[in-house]
Motif scaffolding. Structure first.
Motif, PDB file in Angstrom:
ATOM      1  N   ARG A  28       0.824  -1.210   0.000  1.00 36.62           N
ATOM      2  CA  ARG A  28       0.000   0.000   0.000  1.00 36.62           C
ATOM      3  C   ARG A  28       0.853   1.252   0.000  1.00 36.62           C
ATOM      4  O   ARG A  28       0.565   2.207  -0.706  1.00 36.62           O
ATOM      5  CB  ARG A  28      -0.927  -0.002   1.214  1.00 36.62           C
ATOM      6  CG  ARG A  28      -2.279  -0.569   0.889  1.00 36.62           C
ATOM      7  CD  ARG A  28      -3.239  -0.377   2.045  1.00 36.62           C
ATOM      8  NE  ARG A  28      -3.599  -1.719   2.481  1.00 36.62           N
ATOM      9  CZ  ARG A  28      -3.314  -2.260   3.657  1.00 36.62           C
ATOM     10  NH1 ARG A  28      -2.695  -1.572   4.569  1.00 36.62           N
ATOM     11  NH2 ARG A  28      -3.662  -3.491   3.924  1.00 36.62           N
ATOM     12  N   ARG A  29       1.919   1.248   0.787  1.00 37.22           N
ATOM     13  CA  ARG A  29       2.809   2.427   0.837  1.00 37.22           C
ATOM     14  C   ARG A  29       3.463   2.662  -0.516  1.00 37.22           C
ATOM     15  O   ARG A  29       3.565   3.791  -0.983  1.00 37.22           O
ATOM     16  CB  ARG A  29       3.880   2.220   1.901  1.00 37.22           C
ATOM     17  CG  ARG A  29       3.417   2.474   3.302  1.00 37.22           C
ATOM     18  CD  ARG A  29       4.610   2.585   4.238  1.00 37.22           C
ATOM     19  NE  ARG A  29       5.540   1.468   4.126  1.00 37.22           N
ATOM     20  CZ  ARG A  29       5.551   0.399   4.906  1.00 37.22           C
ATOM     21  NH1 ARG A  29       4.666   0.286   5.865  1.00 37.22           N
ATOM     22  NH2 ARG A  29       6.437  -0.544   4.734  1.00 37.22           N
ATOM     23  N   GLU A  30       3.937   1.586  -1.164  1.00 40.98           N
ATOM     24  CA  GLU A  30       4.585   1.741  -2.467  1.00 40.98           C
ATOM     25  C   GLU A  30       3.598   2.179  -3.529  1.00 40.98           C
ATOM     26  O   GLU A  30       3.923   2.963  -4.406  1.00 40.98           O
ATOM     27  CB  GLU A  30       5.260   0.428  -2.876  1.00 40.98           C
ATOM     28  CG  GLU A  30       6.490   0.121  -2.073  1.00 40.98           C
ATOM     29  CD  GLU A  30       7.106  -1.202  -2.455  1.00 40.98           C
ATOM     30  OE1 GLU A  30       6.522  -1.919  -3.301  1.00 40.98           O
ATOM     31  OE2 GLU A  30       8.165  -1.530  -1.901  1.00 40.98           O
ATOM     32  N   ARG A  31       2.374   1.653  -3.476  1.00 42.27           N
ATOM     33  CA  ARG A  31       1.360   2.025  -4.450  1.00 42.27           C
ATOM     34  C   ARG A  31       0.971   3.487  -4.303  1.00 42.27           C
ATOM     35  O   ARG A  31       0.715   4.178  -5.273  1.00 42.27           O
ATOM     36  CB  ARG A  31       0.132   1.133  -4.278  1.00 42.27           C
ATOM     37  CG  ARG A  31      -0.528   0.818  -5.585  1.00 42.27           C
ATOM     38  CD  ARG A  31      -1.691  -0.145  -5.458  1.00 42.27           C
ATOM     39  NE  ARG A  31      -1.357  -1.385  -4.769  1.00 42.27           N
ATOM     40  CZ  ARG A  31      -2.042  -1.893  -3.752  1.00 42.27           C
ATOM     41  NH1 ARG A  31      -3.104  -1.279  -3.298  1.00 42.27           N
ATOM     42  NH2 ARG A  31      -1.675  -3.019  -3.190  1.00 42.27           N
ATOM     43  N   ALA A  32       0.928   3.982  -3.077  1.00 41.36           N
ATOM     44  CA  ALA A  32       0.569   5.373  -2.834  1.00 41.36           C
ATOM     45  C   ALA A  32       1.666   6.304  -3.336  1.00 41.36           C
ATOM     46  O   ALA A  32       1.397   7.452  -3.681  1.00 41.36           O
ATOM     47  CB  ALA A  32       0.317   5.599  -1.354  1.00 41.36           C
TER      48      ALA A  32
END
Length: 89
Positions: A28-32
């Motif tokens: 989720r952090r990388e996608r954001a």
């Protein structure tokens, strides 16, 4: 019957499965796309954002190299065609 050969046939291929650990929070952090600043002070966060901005800017600036390469190829082809014309005429 086995015949002698100059070339060695390729060996067999081996399938190697390497499982990866899945971390949904990290995904989720990388996608954001937002960097995880953690416990940085506001000044350190600002410095990090400025550093990220300029590092990304440097990656996108080098678009002129391709254009220079095409111009160089066209110029070389033009000079060669003039030389060929001058030699045969």
């Amino acid at each position: 019957m086995k015949f002698p050969s100059f070339f060695k046939p390729p060996g067999h291929r081996v399938f190697e499965f390497k499982p990866r650990y899945y971390d949904p929070n990290k995904e989720r952090r990388e996608r954001a796309g937002a960097p995880s600043y953690g416990s940085m002070s506001p000044a350190e966060r600002a410095k990090e954002r400025i550093r990220d901005h300029y590092s990304n800017r440097k990656k996108h600036i080098d678009n002129g190299g391709e254009r220079k390469s095409i111009i160089r190829v066209i110029l070389i082809a033009f000079v060669i065609s003039i030389l060929i014309y001058w030699i045969f005429v």
